[in-house]
Write an enzyme that holds these catalytic residues in place. Structure first.
Site, PDB file in Angstrom:
ATOM      1  CE1 TYR A 117      49.408   7.413 -11.633  1.00 46.44           C
ATOM      2  CE2 TYR A 117      50.434   7.827  -9.948  1.00 46.44           C
ATOM      3  CZ  TYR A 117      49.325   7.123 -10.504  1.00 46.44           C
ATOM      4  OH  TYR A 117      47.601   6.675  -9.776  1.00 46.44           O
ATOM      5  CG  ASP A 118      55.314   8.518  -8.209  1.00 51.41           C
ATOM      6  OD1 ASP A 118      54.785   8.662  -8.711  1.00 51.41           O
ATOM      7  OD2 ASP A 118      56.281   8.615  -7.251  1.00 51.41           O
TER       8      ASP A 118
HETATM    9  P1  NAD Z   1      42.296   2.990 -14.312  1.00 52.56           P
HETATM   10  O1  NAD Z   1      43.519   3.117 -15.252  1.00 52.56           O
HETATM   11  O2  NAD Z   1      41.682   2.223 -14.262  1.00 52.56           O
HETATM   12  O3  NAD Z   1      41.750   4.242 -15.714  1.00 52.56           O
HETATM   13  C1  NAD Z   1      41.727   5.614 -15.844  1.00 52.56           C
HETATM   14  C2  NAD Z   1      41.430   6.034 -17.263  1.00 52.56           C
HETATM   15  O4  NAD Z   1      41.794   6.738 -18.367  1.00 52.56           O
HETATM   16  C3  NAD Z   1      41.105   4.731 -18.651  1.00 52.56           C
HETATM   17  O5  NAD Z   1      40.368   4.198 -18.437  1.00 52.56           O
HETATM   18  C4  NAD Z   1      42.463   5.041 -19.020  1.00 52.56           C
HETATM   19  O6  NAD Z   1      41.672   3.775 -20.587  1.00 52.56           O
HETATM   20  C5  NAD Z   1      41.835   6.991 -19.158  1.00 52.56           C
HETATM   21  N1  NAD Z   1      42.555   6.794 -19.932  1.00 52.56           N
HETATM   22  C6  NAD Z   1      44.435   7.212 -19.217  1.00 52.56           C
HETATM   23  N2  NAD Z   1      44.877   7.929 -20.556  1.00 52.56           N
HETATM   24  C7  NAD Z   1      44.479   8.483 -21.093  1.00 52.56           C
HETATM   25  C8  NAD Z   1      44.015   9.970 -22.079  1.00 52.56           C
HETATM   26  N3  NAD Z   1      45.672   9.963 -22.118  1.00 52.56           N
HETATM   27  N4  NAD Z   1      42.846  10.191 -22.231  1.00 52.56           N
HETATM   28  C9  NAD Z   1      41.486   9.757 -22.349  1.00 52.56           C
HETATM   29  N5  NAD Z   1      41.397   8.697 -21.261  1.00 52.56           N
HETATM   30  C10 NAD Z   1      42.786   8.190 -20.861  1.00 52.56           C
HETATM   31  O7  NAD Z   1      42.880   3.690 -13.212  1.00 52.56           O
HETATM   32  P2  NAD Z   1      41.682   3.796 -11.828  1.00 52.56           P
HETATM   33  O8  NAD Z   1      42.771   2.884 -10.963  1.00 52.56           O
HETATM   34  O9  NAD Z   1      40.685   4.050 -12.464  1.00 52.56           O
HETATM   35  O10 NAD Z   1      43.037   5.843 -11.602  1.00 52.56           O
HETATM   36  C11 NAD Z   1      41.817   6.391 -11.890  1.00 52.56           C
HETATM   37  C12 NAD Z   1      42.581   7.707 -11.424  1.00 52.56           C
HETATM   38  O11 NAD Z   1      43.028   7.697 -10.174  1.00 52.56           O
HETATM   39  C13 NAD Z   1      43.746   7.657 -11.880  1.00 52.56           C
HETATM   40  O12 NAD Z   1      43.826   9.222 -12.499  1.00 52.56           O
HETATM   41  C14 NAD Z   1      44.731   7.026 -10.844  1.00 52.56           C
HETATM   42  O13 NAD Z   1      45.972   8.110 -10.963  1.00 52.56           O
HETATM   43  C15 NAD Z   1      43.716   8.193  -9.871  1.00 52.56           C
HETATM   44  N6  NAD Z   1      44.004   6.831  -8.745  1.00 52.56           N
HETATM   45  C16 NAD Z   1      43.649   5.648  -8.436  1.00 52.56           C
HETATM   46  C17 NAD Z   1      44.309   4.820  -8.218  1.00 52.56           C
HETATM   47  C18 NAD Z   1      44.120   3.727  -7.345  1.00 52.56           C
HETATM   48  O14 NAD Z   1      44.172   3.117  -6.533  1.00 52.56           O
HETATM   49  N7  NAD Z   1      43.066   2.483  -7.779  1.00 52.56           N
HETATM   50  C19 NAD Z   1      45.443   5.678  -6.453  1.00 52.56           C
HETATM   51  C20 NAD Z   1      45.562   7.108  -6.462  1.00 52.56           C
HETATM   52  C21 NAD Z   1      45.270   7.541  -7.704  1.00 52.56           C
END
Ligand code: NAD
Ligand code: UDP
Length: 311
Positions: free
Chosen positions: A145-146
């Site tokens: 991830y990182d």
């Molecule tokens: P989440 O897991 O709820 O949402 C991620 C979405 O991406 C999901 O709907 C998943 O089905 C979709 N997805 C995953 N792989 C995919 C692929 N290969 N093709 C198409 N869709 C795909 O997570 P979230 O909390 O909503 O995070 C959204 C974004 O924000 C992510 O990129 C995450 O890394 C980033 N982020 C979130 C947080 C947090 O605290 N929520 C913190 C840092 C970064």
């Protein structure tokens, strides 16, 4: 002006709130998701809107469409999900970024990357400003991830420098709120669900590690404000709430607000779990005029109300 906006990962926690907000602002929204960690339930209420389009697609595969803006959120965000298939996680971050940047290059769309505080790893500088390069174990269990997210940032910068792609890099710190998946293992959803069910609350390690929790509405305000900055501002910019809490404090707060009789139990701390995390948000204040407004207690109350409807 109505814009055509692509949101990858739009059926996820943050993506669904973003789609909703963009539609509310009068835009046309295309939500792309492979439903790995997202859920149709999160966006089902948007399906009646003629300006909302839902596409099942994996960002690791090329995708062709004409859009004005791209928010690239597709990627599992919780440790148990991104560690389930580490190679796929890397492909999602890296190939996904290449595909979406290629799309931005061809269409001239502005593109925002949902990066993360994890680019700072287990930080040796506290709190973390954007100028900090981070402290990441490249072969640890969080590396998929990182390092995937770090490489995505590098790709964004390279497309910007080499091809003048209009980019925005957003480093998101722990964000919580309604529509978090209750089984995705993140600390806020775990503790609330455990408290509401009267199950043991699982603190990993001694609970003295810290996180800074931002409520989802504040995050979405910051994300849209960043997209709307002029082309001369590309970030990276931290978006998070500087209020820092230990995990033990969070557990106490959840127990207090739910009135739960759950007991706290300690479990082993996972490898490479960052000990502290707190954003410096001076840049967001200066460039976006943004800061979070929702205090942890207020946000937890709203999130608890949501999980009550899910259990
Ligand atoms: P989440 O897991 O709820 O949402 C991620 C979405 O991406 C999901 O709907 C998943 O089905 C979709 N997805 C995953 N792989 C995919 C692929 N290969 N093709 C198409 N869709 C795909 O997570 P979230 O909390 O909503 O995070 C959204 C974004 O924000 C992510 O990129 C995450 O890394 C980033 N982020 C979130 C947080 C947090 O605290 N929520 C913190 C840092 C970064
Ligand atoms: N954590 C915990 N109990 C849980 C889930 C998580 O103590 O049931 C801890 C975890 O070890 C980490 C912090 O809470 O120190 C935040 O974990 P999360 O998975 O939410 O996010 P991240 O580690 O990616 O910030």
């Amino acid at each position: 002006m109505k814009k055509r906006v692509l949101v990858t990962g739009g059926a996820g926690f943050l993506g669904s709130h973003l789609c909703e907000r963009l539609l509310g602002m009068g835009n046309e929204v295309i939500c792309l998701d492979n439903y790995f960690t997202g859920n149709k339930q999160n966006i089902v209420h948007l399906l009646d809107n003629p300006y909302f389009e839902l596409i099942r697609h994996d960002v690791t595969m090329p995708f062709f469409i004409e859009v004005d803006e791209i928010y690239n959120l597709a990627c599992p965000a919780s440790p148990i999900h991104y560690q389930y298939n580490p190679i796929k996680t890397i492909k999602t971050s890296v190939s996904g970024a290449i595909n979406m940047l290629g799309l931005a290059k061809r269409t001239g769309a502005k593109i925002l990357q949902a990066s993360t505080s994890e680019v700072y790893g287990d930080p040796q500088i506290h709190p973390q400003p954007e100028s900090y390069w981070g402290h990441v174990n490249p072969i640890g269990i969080r590396a998929c991830y990182d390092e995937g997210k770090r490489c995505a940032e590098t790709l964004f910068m390279s497309y910007h420098q080499q091809n003048n792609v209009r980019i925005k890099l957003m480093r998101i710190f722990n964000t919580y709120g309604p529509r978090m998946d209750m089984n995705d293992g993140r600390v806020v959803s775990n503790f609330i669900v455990q408290a509401l069910r009267g199950e043991d609350i699982t603190i990993y390690g001694e609970g003295d590690q810290t996180r800074s929790f931002c409520y989802v509405d504040d995050n979405i305000n910051g994300m849209i404000a960043l997209m709307n900055t002029g082309d001369d501002f590309i970030g990276p910019v931290n978006i998070g709430n500087p209020g820092e809490f230990t995990i033990a404090q969070l557990a106490d707060e959840v127990i207090r607000l739910t009135g739960s009789k759950s007991k706290i139990v300690k479990q082993p701390l996972p490898q490479d779990d960052p000990m502290q995390r707190q954003p410096v948000i001076d840049l967001a204040r200066e460039k976006l005029g943004w800061e979070p407004n929702i205090h942890l207690e207020e946000g937890l109350i709203k999130t608890i109300e949501y999980f009550k409807t899910q259990i």
